[in-house]
Motif scaffolding. Structure first.
Motif, PDB file in Angstrom:
ATOM      1  N   MET A 160     -12.191 -28.557 -52.286  1.00 13.67           N
ATOM      2  CA  MET A 160     -13.347 -27.938 -52.929  1.00 13.67           C
ATOM      3  C   MET A 160     -13.679 -28.643 -54.251  1.00 13.67           C
ATOM      4  O   MET A 160     -14.847 -28.786 -54.636  1.00 13.67           O
ATOM      5  CB  MET A 160     -13.067 -26.450 -53.177  1.00 13.67           C
ATOM      6  CG  MET A 160     -14.270 -25.695 -53.693  1.00 13.67           C
ATOM      7  SD  MET A 160     -13.967 -23.913 -53.664  1.00 13.67           S
ATOM      8  CE  MET A 160     -15.421 -23.361 -54.536  1.00 13.67           C
ATOM      9  N   THR A 161     -12.656 -29.121 -54.962  1.00 18.04           N
ATOM     10  CA  THR A 161     -12.864 -29.840 -56.228  1.00 18.04           C
ATOM     11  C   THR A 161     -13.659 -31.118 -56.000  1.00 18.04           C
ATOM     12  O   THR A 161     -14.596 -31.434 -56.754  1.00 18.04           O
ATOM     13  CB  THR A 161     -11.513 -30.160 -56.886  1.00 18.04           C
ATOM     14  OG1 THR A 161     -10.789 -28.955 -57.090  1.00 18.04           O
ATOM     15  CG2 THR A 161     -11.713 -30.864 -58.218  1.00 18.04           C
ATOM     16  N   LEU A 162     -13.285 -31.891 -54.960  1.00 16.87           N
ATOM     17  CA  LEU A 162     -13.994 -33.137 -54.671  1.00 16.87           C
ATOM     18  C   LEU A 162     -15.460 -32.871 -54.313  1.00 16.87           C
ATOM     19  O   LEU A 162     -16.358 -33.613 -54.719  1.00 16.87           O
ATOM     20  CB  LEU A 162     -13.294 -33.885 -53.530  1.00 16.87           C
ATOM     21  CG  LEU A 162     -11.903 -34.449 -53.851  1.00 16.87           C
ATOM     22  CD1 LEU A 162     -11.320 -35.144 -52.629  1.00 16.87           C
ATOM     23  CD2 LEU A 162     -11.991 -35.430 -55.013  1.00 16.87           C
ATOM     24  N   VAL A 163     -15.687 -31.828 -53.546  1.00 19.91           N
ATOM     25  CA  VAL A 163     -17.063 -31.473 -53.183  1.00 19.91           C
ATOM     26  C   VAL A 163     -17.863 -31.093 -54.425  1.00 19.91           C
ATOM     27  O   VAL A 163     -19.028 -31.488 -54.606  1.00 19.91           O
ATOM     28  CB  VAL A 163     -17.054 -30.314 -52.156  1.00 19.91           C
ATOM     29  CG1 VAL A 163     -18.479 -29.807 -51.927  1.00 19.91           C
ATOM     30  CG2 VAL A 163     -16.442 -30.779 -50.847  1.00 19.91           C
ATOM     31  N   MET A 164     -17.223 -30.351 -55.317  1.00 21.43           N
ATOM     32  CA  MET A 164     -17.908 -29.883 -56.519  1.00 21.43           C
ATOM     33  C   MET A 164     -18.281 -31.042 -57.463  1.00 21.43           C
ATOM     34  O   MET A 164     -19.345 -31.026 -58.093  1.00 21.43           O
ATOM     35  CB  MET A 164     -17.005 -28.887 -57.269  1.00 21.43           C
ATOM     36  CG  MET A 164     -17.654 -28.260 -58.495  1.00 21.43           C
ATOM     37  SD  MET A 164     -16.512 -27.171 -59.380  1.00 21.43           S
ATOM     38  CE  MET A 164     -15.378 -28.377 -60.077  1.00 21.43           C
ATOM     39  N   LEU A 165     -17.419 -32.060 -57.539  1.00 21.04           N
ATOM     40  CA  LEU A 165     -17.617 -33.160 -58.492  1.00 21.04           C
ATOM     41  C   LEU A 165     -18.458 -34.304 -57.942  1.00 21.04           C
ATOM     42  O   LEU A 165     -18.596 -35.336 -58.597  1.00 21.04           O
ATOM     43  CB  LEU A 165     -16.256 -33.709 -58.943  1.00 21.04           C
ATOM     44  CG  LEU A 165     -15.345 -32.721 -59.698  1.00 21.04           C
ATOM     45  CD1 LEU A 165     -14.015 -33.382 -60.032  1.00 21.04           C
ATOM     46  CD2 LEU A 165     -16.022 -32.227 -60.972  1.00 21.04           C
ATOM     47  N   VAL A 166     -19.044 -34.148 -56.777  1.00 22.87           N
ATOM     48  CA  VAL A 166     -19.790 -35.235 -56.159  1.00 22.87           C
ATOM     49  C   VAL A 166     -21.027 -35.624 -56.968  1.00 22.87           C
ATOM     50  O   VAL A 166     -21.502 -36.760 -56.906  1.00 22.87           O
ATOM     51  CB  VAL A 166     -20.184 -34.853 -54.708  1.00 22.87           C
ATOM     52  CG1 VAL A 166     -21.266 -33.791 -54.710  1.00 22.87           C
ATOM     53  CG2 VAL A 166     -20.645 -36.088 -53.937  1.00 22.87           C
ATOM     54  N   THR A 167     -21.556 -34.701 -57.780  1.00 21.98           N
ATOM     55  CA  THR A 167     -22.774 -34.993 -58.542  1.00 21.98           C
ATOM     56  C   THR A 167     -22.507 -35.666 -59.892  1.00 21.98           C
ATOM     57  O   THR A 167     -23.439 -36.141 -60.544  1.00 21.98           O
ATOM     58  CB  THR A 167     -23.543 -33.689 -58.813  1.00 21.98           C
ATOM     59  OG1 THR A 167     -22.675 -32.760 -59.479  1.00 21.98           O
ATOM     60  CG2 THR A 167     -24.060 -33.088 -57.525  1.00 21.98           C
ATOM     61  N   VAL A 168     -21.251 -35.735 -60.311  1.00 24.02           N
ATOM     62  CA  VAL A 168     -20.932 -36.288 -61.633  1.00 24.02           C
ATOM     63  C   VAL A 168     -21.297 -37.769 -61.752  1.00 24.02           C
ATOM     64  O   VAL A 168     -21.923 -38.186 -62.736  1.00 24.02           O
ATOM     65  CB  VAL A 168     -19.451 -36.049 -61.978  1.00 24.02           C
ATOM     66  CG1 VAL A 168     -19.070 -36.771 -63.266  1.00 24.02           C
ATOM     67  CG2 VAL A 168     -19.185 -34.549 -62.127  1.00 24.02           C
ATOM     68  N   MET A 252     -25.355 -28.628 -63.267  1.00 21.44           N
ATOM     69  CA  MET A 252     -24.589 -27.392 -63.383  1.00 21.44           C
ATOM     70  C   MET A 252     -24.966 -26.408 -62.266  1.00 21.44           C
ATOM     71  O   MET A 252     -24.080 -25.800 -61.627  1.00 21.44           O
ATOM     72  CB  MET A 252     -24.844 -26.752 -64.747  1.00 21.44           C
ATOM     73  CG  MET A 252     -24.013 -25.504 -64.987  1.00 21.44           C
ATOM     74  SD  MET A 252     -24.152 -24.918 -66.675  1.00 21.44           S
ATOM     75  CE  MET A 252     -23.076 -23.479 -66.590  1.00 21.44           C
ATOM     76  N   MET A 253     -26.261 -26.256 -62.018  1.00 19.09           N
ATOM     77  CA  MET A 253     -26.690 -25.352 -60.952  1.00 19.09           C
ATOM     78  C   MET A 253     -26.249 -25.865 -59.586  1.00 19.09           C
ATOM     79  O   MET A 253     -25.858 -25.088 -58.714  1.00 19.09           O
ATOM     80  CB  MET A 253     -28.211 -25.204 -60.983  1.00 19.09           C
ATOM     81  CG  MET A 253     -28.739 -24.448 -62.195  1.00 19.09           C
ATOM     82  SD  MET A 253     -28.004 -22.808 -62.390  1.00 19.09           S
ATOM     83  CE  MET A 253     -28.556 -22.028 -60.878  1.00 19.09           C
ATOM     84  N   GLY A 254     -26.281 -27.215 -59.428  1.00 18.64           N
ATOM     85  CA  GLY A 254     -25.825 -27.785 -58.164  1.00 18.64           C
ATOM     86  C   GLY A 254     -24.362 -27.496 -57.920  1.00 18.64           C
ATOM     87  O   GLY A 254     -23.964 -27.095 -56.805  1.00 18.64           O
ATOM     88  N   MET A 255     -23.551 -27.697 -58.970  1.00 20.56           N
ATOM     89  CA  MET A 255     -22.120 -27.405 -58.848  1.00 20.56           C
ATOM     90  C   MET A 255     -21.897 -25.922 -58.568  1.00 20.56           C
ATOM     91  O   MET A 255     -21.039 -25.544 -57.751  1.00 20.56           O
ATOM     92  CB  MET A 255     -21.394 -27.805 -60.139  1.00 20.56           C
ATOM     93  CG  MET A 255     -21.250 -29.301 -60.338  1.00 20.56           C
ATOM     94  SD  MET A 255     -20.317 -29.656 -61.847  1.00 20.56           S
ATOM     95  CE  MET A 255     -20.113 -31.425 -61.704  1.00 20.56           C
ATOM     96  N   LEU A 256     -22.665 -25.065 -59.264  1.00 20.57           N
ATOM     97  CA  LEU A 256     -22.496 -23.626 -59.086  1.00 20.57           C
ATOM     98  C   LEU A 256     -22.862 -23.203 -57.662  1.00 20.57           C
ATOM     99  O   LEU A 256     -22.145 -22.400 -57.037  1.00 20.57           O
ATOM    100  CB  LEU A 256     -23.375 -22.879 -60.096  1.00 20.57           C
ATOM    101  CG  LEU A 256     -23.235 -21.356 -60.129  1.00 20.57           C
ATOM    102  CD1 LEU A 256     -21.793 -20.961 -60.452  1.00 20.57           C
ATOM    103  CD2 LEU A 256     -24.211 -20.755 -61.141  1.00 20.57           C
ATOM    104  N   VAL A 257     -23.942 -23.764 -57.124  1.00 19.92           N
ATOM    105  CA  VAL A 257     -24.341 -23.454 -55.744  1.00 19.92           C
ATOM    106  C   VAL A 257     -23.273 -23.905 -54.773  1.00 19.92           C
ATOM    107  O   VAL A 257     -22.916 -23.194 -53.811  1.00 19.92           O
ATOM    108  CB  VAL A 257     -25.701 -24.102 -55.419  1.00 19.92           C
ATOM    109  CG1 VAL A 257     -25.992 -24.014 -53.925  1.00 19.92           C
ATOM    110  CG2 VAL A 257     -26.809 -23.437 -56.215  1.00 19.92           C
ATOM    111  N   ILE A 258     -22.738 -25.126 -55.012  1.00 17.23           N
ATOM    112  CA  ILE A 258     -21.689 -25.654 -54.130  1.00 17.23           C
ATOM    113  C   ILE A 258     -20.457 -24.747 -54.162  1.00 17.23           C
ATOM    114  O   ILE A 258     -19.876 -24.414 -53.128  1.00 17.23           O
ATOM    115  CB  ILE A 258     -21.326 -27.090 -54.531  1.00 17.23           C
ATOM    116  CG1 ILE A 258     -22.491 -28.030 -54.206  1.00 17.23           C
ATOM    117  CG2 ILE A 258     -20.058 -27.552 -53.815  1.00 17.23           C
ATOM    118  CD1 ILE A 258     -22.297 -29.433 -54.747  1.00 17.23           C
ATOM    119  N   VAL A 259     -20.062 -24.378 -55.400  1.00 17.41           N
ATOM    120  CA  VAL A 259     -18.877 -23.535 -55.540  1.00 17.41           C
ATOM    121  C   VAL A 259     -19.084 -22.182 -54.862  1.00 17.41           C
ATOM    122  O   VAL A 259     -18.212 -21.695 -54.112  1.00 17.41           O
ATOM    123  CB  VAL A 259     -18.539 -23.340 -57.039  1.00 17.41           C
ATOM    124  CG1 VAL A 259     -17.479 -22.246 -57.216  1.00 17.41           C
ATOM    125  CG2 VAL A 259     -18.027 -24.646 -57.631  1.00 17.41           C
TER     126      VAL A 259
END
Length: 584
Positions: A160-168, A252-259
């Motif tokens: 889940m961490t890798l998926v969340m950080l894909v936009t960085v 931030m919103m992208g990460m929040l939606v993913i999470v």
């Protein structure tokens, strides 16, 4: 921004000697607060996963409150220490700049606008302070927060961490080039701000000239033009911020939606607990908030480095050497002007091949038409400038080899328009005098300079405020205070540049008598357009277009120098008419 620029910036900061102990304490407390902040989501996870009102212990609530309080205290102390360090750093930097400005050679001020120099001391140093107090520790604690948060998230659920950080990487790819562009814009903005400060300073200091010349509309347009330029640079900064800030919000919103989406899916199938999901959301904020601050940090860093480049330019300028020269015991030998020429910068020479001798305790008058270089010669005597060729000696010693402070200490200078500083009449008369001046001495020089009558008529006498640049006084009053200032120094060399030019005929006679008494036993050099004040000088030097065309006594020049004779006939005839008008 290259590596050398950053190294120079760090070196300049280190030279201000900031408190290392306070910096370490501030950083340590910030790091502690950051680490404590990393523990809070884990505690929250435990509460959520094992939430049961019966299982909640008092010590758990007390412990959580203590953690929050300690974190707040650590942050508060850290913020205060950082502000202390920043204020101390900017104060020391300003002290260094101010000392440097007072030590710089006069030609530096000929080539640089005073308003821009003021901006270096005020605006540019404040930019450095803001970097330290508002952004520096945030940058380092942000790194700790991101690394710690990512490490804990990987421990909780690496997929889940890798998926969340894909936009960085996408954000970094956009922000880095924007930061470089922001550096160029910020540097130009600071330059334009300095120019605007210079314009404002110049116009407000000469507001009487502006109004008397009906130039308000012209200066208004100049000011509006500068303001519009600043506005355009401000818009350029706003455009970049308009990209960066929404981009960070999007990330931030992208990460929040993913999470929430991916995390909710994993909670539903039992591979992730609700507490884990809450922890992920909290750690998300501990990653994104520092990332947004990084943008501000790099922008502020670019500004600070640009500001320090301009500060360093001033600090690298050549200073006057006040100490270390040959000890100067006083004017006891003739002053020899040996084939002296001088020009300002790359301009043609203002003075050309001057050669003459000024005997000790004699009076030498420089006469000639305006623009012939007489005042420039005084600037050479004061060592504001050095001759481009030839030299000036006191006996056999070049004056540049003397201790500069001792040399100037023994000179009394009265210029065409004596400068007056904001303050009282008393402060202006004793300006630059290191010893204590008695009231009797003060009144004596006021009488000798013919200033006592107008001073005593003022409501507060010698303690009367004269206003900025002495604007509350008339030109003649300012001139007489300048003469009193020269008198109280009890100088050995007098430089009188049109010392009676602002006085009426009656006052001129009294002041001239006072100057005649003062000149006894002293070496005196006088500049005068009014020949009546210098016909009794021991020698007259006639300057025309920067060259000596005649020298001798008044009688000798009158017999042998046609231009001087014409000059004298015209001047003395006018003087005769003035005297007749005075006694009619």
């Amino acid at each position: 921004m290259n590596k050398q620029t950053v190294v120079s910036f760090i070196k300049l900061i280190r030279e201000t000697k900031p408190s290392v102990a306070r910096m370490l304490i501030a950083v340590t407390l910030s790091v502690v607060a950051t680490i404590v902040g990393l523990l809070i989501p884990m505690l929250t996870k435990s509460f959520v996963d094992g939430f049961d009102i019966q299982n909640i212990k008092t010590w758990m609530i007390v412990g959580l409150v203590i953690v929050f309080v300690l974190q707040s205290i650590a942050n508060g102390v850290s913020i205060y220490l950082l502000n202390y360090i920043g204020q101390q750093l900017v104060a020391r930097l300003r002290e260094r700049l101010w000392k440097k400005h007072l030590s710089l050679r006069v030609p530096f001020y000929d080539d640089n606008k005073s308003g821009e120099l003021i901006s270096r001391i005020t605006n540019d140093t404040s930019i450095v302070k803001n970097l330290i107090t508002d952004h520096l520790v945030d940058f380092f604690t942000g790194i700790i927060s991101i690394i710690g948060a990512v490490a804990i998230l990987i421990y909780l659920d690496w997929q889940m961490t890798l998926v969340m950080l894909v936009t960085v990487p996408l954000a970094i790819g956009v922000i880095v080039p924007l930061a470089r562009k922001m550096y160029k814009i910020s540097k130009s903005l600071q330059d334009e701000t300095a120019s605007f400060t210079s314009l404002v300073s110049q116009v407000l200091s000469e507001i009487r000239l502006v109004k008397a010349s009906n130039a308000e509309s012209r200066e208004q347009e100049n000011g509006f033009g500068a303001i519009r330029t600043l506005f355009q640079y401000g818009l350029k900064e706003a455009r970049i911020q308009a990209i960066v800030i929404p981009l960070m919000s999007f990330i931030m919103m992208g990460m929040l939606v993913i999470v929430l989406g991916y995390g909710g899916y994993r909670v539903s199938n039992g591979t992730l607990t609700a507490g884990d999901l809450v922890a992920f959301i909290l750690y998300l904020f501990q990653i994104v908030v520092p990332l947004s601050r990084f943008t501000n940090f790099f922008t502020q860093l670019q500004k600070a480095v640009g500001a320090m480049e301009r500060v360093q330019f001033i600090l690298d300028e050549e200073e006057e050497e006040y100490d270390g020269g040959v000890s100067f015991e006083g004017f006891n030998q003739p002053i020899v002007i040996d084939d002296v020429s001088f020009g300002y910068g790359n301009e043609s020479d203002v003075l050309r091949d001057l050669s003459f001798t000024i005997p000790n305790q004699s009076t030498t008058a420089l006469v000639g038409p305006s623009g012939s270089g007489k005042t420039t010669f005084f600037a050479l005597m004061e060592q504001f400038y050095s001759p481009t060729s030839g030299g000036i000696r006191h006996g056999e010693q070049a004056i540049q080899e003397y201790d500069l402070a001792e040399w100037r200490k023994r000179i009394g200078y009265v210029s065409q328009e004596s400068p007056i500083l904001s303050g009282t009449i008393r402060e202006n008369i004793v300006y630059g005098v290191e010893r204590d001046v008695t009231e009797e001495e003060l009144r004596q020089v006021a009488v000798m300079s013919y200033a006592d009558q107008f001073i005593e008529q003022l409501p507060n006498g010698y303690d009367t405020e004269v206003g900025e640049r002495g604007m509350k006084l008339s030109g003649g009053q300012r001139q007489r205070i300048g003469i009193a200032r020269a008198l109280i120094r009890d100088p050995e060399l007098l430089l009188l540049d049109e010392a009676t030019s602002s006085l009426d005929s009656k006052a001129e006679q009294v002041v001239q008598q006072a100057l005649n008494n003062l000149m006894k036993g002293r070496t005196t050099i006088v500049i005068a357009h009014r020949l009546s004040t210098v016909v009794n000088a021991d020698q007259l030097i006639f300057l025309d277009q920067g060259a000596i065309t005649g020298k001798g006594t008044h009688e000798e020049l009158y017999r042998t120098h046609a231009t001087y004779r014409q000059f004298a006939d015209q001047q003395l005839h006018v003087k005769e008419l003035e005297n007749r008008a005075l006694f009619d």
